[in-house]
Write a protein that holds these residues in place. Structure first.
Motif, short mmCIF file in Angstrom:
data_model
loop_
_atom_site.label_atom_id
_atom_site.label_comp_id
_atom_site.label_asym_id
_atom_site.label_seq_id
_atom_site.Cartn_x
_atom_site.Cartn_y
_atom_site.Cartn_z
N TYR A 81 -18.66 -20.84 6.71
CA TYR A 81 -19.84 -20.45 5.55
C TYR A 81 -19.30 -20.85 4.43
O TYR A 81 -18.16 -20.37 4.11
CB TYR A 81 -20.38 -19.09 5.47
CG TYR A 81 -21.11 -18.95 6.90
CD1 TYR A 81 -22.49 -18.97 7.09
CD2 TYR A 81 -20.25 -18.12 7.97
CE1 TYR A 81 -22.93 -18.37 8.43
CE2 TYR A 81 -20.68 -17.84 9.36
CZ TYR A 81 -22.14 -17.74 9.39
OH TYR A 81 -22.89 -17.63 10.41
N GLY A 83 -20.42 -22.87 0.40
CA GLY A 83 -21.46 -23.24 -0.80
C GLY A 83 -21.26 -22.64 -2.06
O GLY A 83 -20.11 -22.33 -2.54
N ARG A 113 -23.55 -24.22 3.26
CA ARG A 113 -23.06 -25.03 4.16
C ARG A 113 -22.53 -24.36 5.35
O ARG A 113 -21.62 -23.65 5.19
CB ARG A 113 -22.45 -26.14 3.76
CG ARG A 113 -22.89 -26.97 2.59
CD ARG A 113 -21.88 -27.96 1.91
NE ARG A 113 -20.92 -27.26 1.28
CZ ARG A 113 -21.08 -27.04 0.04
NH1 ARG A 113 -22.36 -26.87 -0.65
NH2 ARG A 113 -20.32 -26.27 -0.72
N THR A 115 -20.73 -24.76 9.34
CA THR A 115 -20.36 -25.36 10.10
C THR A 115 -20.02 -24.70 11.38
O THR A 115 -19.52 -23.65 11.38
CB THR A 115 -19.07 -26.21 9.63
OG1 THR A 115 -19.52 -26.70 8.40
CG2 THR A 115 -18.50 -27.25 10.54
N ASP A 123 -25.10 -27.20 12.68
CA ASP A 123 -24.59 -27.36 11.44
C ASP A 123 -25.72 -27.33 10.54
O ASP A 123 -26.68 -28.07 10.92
CB ASP A 123 -23.84 -28.37 11.24
CG ASP A 123 -22.19 -28.44 11.91
OD1 ASP A 123 -22.04 -27.47 12.55
OD2 ASP A 123 -21.50 -29.30 11.79
N GLU A 125 -27.01 -27.80 6.08
CA GLU A 125 -26.87 -27.29 4.43
C GLU A 125 -28.05 -27.04 3.91
O GLU A 125 -29.16 -28.23 3.98
CB GLU A 125 -26.17 -28.44 3.98
CG GLU A 125 -26.00 -28.14 2.36
CD GLU A 125 -25.21 -29.44 1.80
OE1 GLU A 125 -25.20 -29.42 0.52
OE2 GLU A 125 -24.80 -30.41 2.35
N LYS A 126 -28.73 -25.90 3.40
CA LYS A 126 -29.70 -25.56 2.94
C LYS A 126 -29.85 -24.49 1.87
O LYS A 126 -28.86 -23.60 1.94
CB LYS A 126 -30.82 -25.40 4.08
CG LYS A 126 -30.70 -24.03 4.76
CD LYS A 126 -31.63 -23.91 5.95
CE LYS A 126 -33.06 -23.23 5.42
NZ LYS A 126 -33.90 -23.04 6.41
#
Length: 168
Positions: A81, A83, A113, A115, A123, A125-126
């Motif tokens: 994790y 971001g 993000r 992964t 995966d 990204e939000k």
């Protein structure tokens, strides 16, 4: 008669234990990972509240540790994790007759993000965001700020957890 009871008991036991497969109360089911890492979430919002990036990072680590059997690692985690906090905004929601804010809203948005080294299709990204409304006559400091951030971060970290592991 004894044979029939034994047969029924065997059938009931077999169907009970084979019915649903692995499941737990967090809804995570079977996770094909053993470790996770949460990288430090930088605060890139225009309005900076010192320390919230550390608080968010620790709360995300805590929720994953408390709701799974995954081990937290500093690097090389099966799940990662990362971001940044992209928004920290206070906006008036309602006004009084003399044009003063009767209620304000603190909104925090975090870009995450995620992964999964073992399952790349998971995966993502939000952004995740939530808010806290408070009286327009109060300053958002001290225990009021702590309460607001607790409410906001509890919701955002649960949403991140659900999106990445619970699949709700």
């Amino acid at each position: 008669m004894n044979k029939v009871i034994k047969y029924i008991l065997i059938v009931v036991t077999a169907t009970t234990f084979s019915g649903c497969g692995p499941y737990n109360f967090t809804g995570t089911g079977k996770i094909d990972a053993k470790t996770f890492q949460v990288n430090y979430f930088q605060n890139t919002a225009e309005l900076i509240e010192p320390g919230i990036e550390r608080t968010f990072t620790l709360e995300l680590q805590d929720i994953i540790q408390n709701q799974t059997n995954l081990n937290l690692v500093n690097s090389g985690g099966d799940l990662m994790y990362e971001g940044e906090i992209t928004e920290y905004r206070i906006t008036p929601m309602t006004a009084t007759a003399d044009q003063r804010a009767a209620q304000n809203r603190l909104t925090v948005k975090v870009m995450v993000r995620f992964t999964n080294k073992n399952k790349e299709e998971d995966d993502f990204e939000k952004p995740f965001s939530f808010f806290y409304d408070y009286n327009g006559n109060t300053q958002l400091v001290g225990s009021q700020l702590t309460t607001a951030l607790d409410v906001i971060f509890e919701r955002i970290t649960q949403d991140v957890f659900n999106e990445s592991l619970a699949k709700w």
